[in-house]
Motif scaffolding. Structure first.
Motif, PDB file in Angstrom:
ATOM      1  N   TYR A  80       0.829  -1.205   0.000  1.00 32.21           N
ATOM      2  CA  TYR A  80       0.000   0.000   0.000  1.00 32.21           C
ATOM      3  C   TYR A  80       0.861   1.252   0.000  1.00 32.21           C
ATOM      4  N   HIS A  83       1.500   1.811  -3.628  1.00 28.47           N
ATOM      5  CA  HIS A  83       0.231   2.299  -4.199  1.00 28.47           C
ATOM      6  C   HIS A  83       0.063   3.787  -3.912  1.00 28.47           C
ATOM      7  N   ASP A  84       0.235   4.173  -2.646  1.00 28.59           N
ATOM      8  CA  ASP A  84       0.040   5.571  -2.255  1.00 28.59           C
ATOM      9  C   ASP A  84       1.045   6.494  -2.944  1.00 28.59           C
ATOM     10  N   LEU A  86       2.471   6.021  -5.906  1.00 25.97           N
ATOM     11  CA  LEU A  86       2.055   6.150  -7.305  1.00 25.97           C
ATOM     12  C   LEU A  86       0.835   7.057  -7.432  1.00 25.97           C
ATOM     13  N   GLU A  87      -0.083   6.910  -6.537  1.00 25.46           N
ATOM     14  CA  GLU A  87      -1.280   7.732  -6.545  1.00 25.46           C
ATOM     15  C   GLU A  87      -0.939   9.212  -6.345  1.00 25.46           C
ATOM     16  N   ALA A  88       0.079   9.475  -5.564  1.00 26.18           N
ATOM     17  CA  ALA A  88       0.478  10.851  -5.264  1.00 26.18           C
ATOM     18  C   ALA A  88       1.165  11.542  -6.446  1.00 26.18           C
ATOM     19  N   GLU A  90       0.562  12.675  -9.419  1.00 34.54           N
ATOM     20  CA  GLU A  90      -0.553  13.003 -10.292  1.00 34.54           C
ATOM     21  C   GLU A  90      -0.075  13.611 -11.600  1.00 34.54           C
ATOM     22  N   LYS A  94       1.217   6.327 -15.864  1.00 31.99           N
ATOM     23  CA  LYS A  94       1.852   5.212 -15.150  1.00 31.99           C
ATOM     24  C   LYS A  94       1.276   3.891 -15.654  1.00 31.99           C
ATOM     25  N   PRO A 116      -5.038   0.054  -9.049  1.00 29.41           N
ATOM     26  CA  PRO A 116      -5.888   1.237  -8.939  1.00 29.41           C
ATOM     27  C   PRO A 116      -5.129   2.567  -8.992  1.00 29.41           C
ATOM     28  N   ALA A 117      -3.815   2.531  -8.853  1.00 33.89           N
ATOM     29  CA  ALA A 117      -3.014   3.759  -8.837  1.00 33.89           C
ATOM     30  C   ALA A 117      -2.323   4.038 -10.178  1.00 33.89           C
ATOM     31  N   VAL A 118      -2.565   3.198 -11.188  1.00 34.47           N
ATOM     32  CA  VAL A 118      -1.953   3.380 -12.506  1.00 34.47           C
ATOM     33  C   VAL A 118      -3.049   3.445 -13.565  1.00 34.47           C
ATOM     34  N   GLU A 119      -2.673   3.876 -14.768  1.00 33.62           N
ATOM     35  CA  GLU A 119      -3.657   3.991 -15.847  1.00 33.62           C
ATOM     36  C   GLU A 119      -3.877   2.687 -16.590  1.00 33.62           C
TER      37      GLU A 119
END
Length: 153
Positions: A80, A83-84, A86-88, A90, A94, A116-119
């Motif tokens: 996680y 994940h966080d 990658l999500e950050a 913006e 990705k 969920p954190a990548v395209e």
């Protein structure tokens, strides 16, 4: 010149010798050479680490890049923190990459906390998956800037 980070996680430094029947015989260096040949106008930043915190730092470093291609290895299923991170990051395209088809393997490999954190996710295409992923992030980045593609056909 576009700048793309290609990040490889835990155990991927052993490519070429670790379970070649699953991951193939190419090394990470071979994959890097193929990407440089396929995309000669791209400035690549290749990184590999077996340390989760270091990988999180690499992701943050890529904040100003044109894209991130990441093979998280086993971190796919439980990190996680990654994940966080990658999500950050913006606004940076990705893509998550896996050499093997994780959906045809053990049930625990089928779930990604990274997705969920990548395209996009590329799996099961072997080393070619990295080329697909780089092509995608370049296309997304160029579209954002209105630049012509920098891909060698």
């Amino acid at each position: 010149m576009a700048r793309v980070f290609v990040l490889n996680g835990v155990n991927l430094g052993a490519l070429g010798t670790r379970r070649p029947e699953v991951y193939g015989t190419l090394t990470l260096g071979d994959i890097e050479r193929r990407l440089r040949e396929r995309f000669p106008k791209v400035g690549f930043e290749f990184r590999q680490t077996d340390y989760e915190g270091e990988m999180v730092g690499f992701v943050h470093e890529a904040r100003e890049s044109d894209g991130i291609v990441i093979n998280p290895g086993a971190w796919t299923h439980y990190s996680y923190a990654l994940h966080d991170a990658l999500e950050a990051v913006e606004g940076v395209p990705k893509v998550e990459v896996h050499l093997s088809n994780v959906h045809a393997r053990e049930p625990w490999r089928r779930h990604s906390v990274i997705s969920p954190a990548v395209e996009a996710v590329v799996a099961g295409m072997g080393p070619y998956g990295y080329e697909v992923a780089v092509g995608y992030v370049l296309g997304r980045s160029e579209a954002r800037r209105g630049d012509p593609p920098e891909v060698n056909p």
